[in-house]
Design a protein around this motif. Sequence first.
Motif, short mmCIF file in Angstrom:
data_model
loop_
_atom_site.label_atom_id
_atom_site.label_comp_id
_atom_site.label_asym_id
_atom_site.label_seq_id
_atom_site.Cartn_x
_atom_site.Cartn_y
_atom_site.Cartn_z
N ILE A 96 -5.16 2.26 3.03
CA ILE A 96 -5.05 2.14 1.50
C ILE A 96 -4.92 0.74 1.08
O ILE A 96 -4.11 -0.09 1.54
CB ILE A 96 -3.49 2.81 0.96
N PRO A 97 -5.73 0.22 0.29
CA PRO A 97 -5.66 -1.16 -0.36
C PRO A 97 -4.43 -1.42 -1.23
O PRO A 97 -4.07 -0.61 -2.17
CB PRO A 97 -7.19 -1.39 -0.96
N VAL A 98 -3.95 -2.34 -1.05
CA VAL A 98 -2.62 -3.11 -1.91
C VAL A 98 -2.98 -4.49 -1.91
O VAL A 98 -3.33 -5.20 -1.04
CB VAL A 98 -1.62 -2.76 -1.18
N ILE A 99 -2.74 -4.84 -3.35
CA ILE A 99 -3.03 -6.39 -3.65
C ILE A 99 -1.76 -7.16 -3.00
O ILE A 99 -0.69 -6.65 -3.03
CB ILE A 99 -2.96 -6.57 -5.08
N ASP A 100 -2.02 -8.29 -2.25
CA ASP A 100 -1.01 -8.94 -1.48
C ASP A 100 0.20 -9.60 -2.30
O ASP A 100 1.41 -9.44 -1.92
CB ASP A 100 -1.55 -10.22 -0.96
N LYS A 101 -0.17 -9.56 -3.71
CA LYS A 101 1.06 -10.37 -4.62
C LYS A 101 1.84 -8.94 -4.77
O LYS A 101 3.02 -9.08 -4.98
CB LYS A 101 0.35 -10.77 -6.00
N THR A 102 1.14 -7.65 -4.56
CA THR A 102 2.33 -6.51 -4.74
C THR A 102 3.18 -6.60 -3.52
O THR A 102 4.53 -5.96 -3.55
CB THR A 102 1.51 -5.25 -4.97
N MET A 103 2.52 -6.61 -2.19
CA MET A 103 3.15 -6.80 -1.14
C MET A 103 4.54 -7.93 -1.01
O MET A 103 5.54 -7.64 -0.65
CB MET A 103 2.22 -7.15 -0.16
N THR A 104 4.30 -9.03 -1.91
CA THR A 104 5.20 -10.22 -2.01
C THR A 104 6.65 -9.39 -2.65
O THR A 104 7.53 -9.52 -2.42
CB THR A 104 4.68 -11.35 -2.80
N GLU A 105 6.12 -8.69 -3.94
CA GLU A 105 7.22 -8.04 -4.45
C GLU A 105 8.01 -6.86 -3.72
O GLU A 105 9.19 -6.79 -3.78
CB GLU A 105 6.26 -7.10 -5.68
N VAL A 106 7.29 -6.24 -2.74
CA VAL A 106 7.63 -5.12 -2.00
C VAL A 106 8.58 -5.81 -0.92
O VAL A 106 9.82 -5.28 -0.51
CB VAL A 106 6.59 -4.35 -1.32
#
Length: 376
Positions: free
Chosen positions: A335-345
């Motif tokens: 599943i693709p996720v934007i890396d900046k979203t992963m920073t938030e996570v």
Amino acid sequence: MGNVVKFKYEQLDQLLLDAFMKFGFSEKDSKIIRDVLLMSDMYGIQSHGMQRLVRYHKGIEKGTIKVDAQPEVVFETPVSAVIDGHDGMGQLNGHYAMELAIKKAKESGVGIVSVRNSNHYGIAGYYANMAVEEGLIGFSCTNSEAIMVPTYARKAMLGSNPQAWAAPAEPYNFFFDASTTVVTRGKLEMYNKLGKQLPDGWALNKDGNPSTDAADVLKNISAHVGGGIMPLGGNTEQLGSHKGYGNGMVVELFAAILSMGGTSNHCMKDGKSNICHGFMAINPAFFGDADAIKKHFSTFLTELREAPKAEGEPRIYTHGEKEVEAVKDREENGIPVIDKTMTEVYELCEYLGLDFSKYFGDYKPPVAGDMFTGNY
């Protein structure tokens, strides 16, 4: 400029379950919320999946989302109901409402349920699909904070106001889920994270002029100072702006007007979301032989796919095919996720006391900021 990373379904599945339980939801309720978000990501609607996690947490922290709220039926007939969501999680109010609509449709042929005092409920198609899983035709819609600028206006007055329809068919169920704006707010948020300019024809600035600046448009929407996203068809009648605007009004009718709830221009004000939803389930068996109706629809969908194709076009899709293919791709490739979203996570995991590496191993997101410090 942001990048996209991919993760297995199981990684995101466990993270979301653990996070929502940390938020204070029961395991049963956490699974419902998780399923709505992951369906969005699996269907390729990235704007309403993982990236909404932090937004929901902010809503809980600010008190606009009440974890312990319970939906209440405040008006009911054999074929209809109005539910007060009492500021609860939109996914839980939506699931409860569509289950009620399905029950009424099985008993009386149709069930129509309108919900007030709720929150963002994810993708509309999730609830329409609930009906299809029971052999019914499903409809779902929701209003939201005002982001749509009506035709010839310069201030947002309606939400993205999506409508979703789903119906049984072979070999693919019919599945149509679309906002009545050109794009959703979530799409603008993704472009902002990626540092990309918006395409022409998406948005307007506070003066009602076309804009490609995602950050500015989002800021203006939040401040209610003017501008926003165009209706389907743009901002003039020449290409059908009035049709997107009109379809947005249909959503307000089913969601906010029938429930006596907040219209989009009164959402996200005075510490309340005021978001409203509409649901409908229709039983084909009340129109004749349900299997024959399904076969009849399937034949038409096949004829559409086999229609003469435009020059250079290899394929005609019917609604729902791309979602089936998206699920297959994500099962095989992640599943693709934007890396900046992963920073938030990552920051959210730190804040909640969850071990980020438990879900994502050695993966390291971009450098974290201070989202969960200070005035968060």
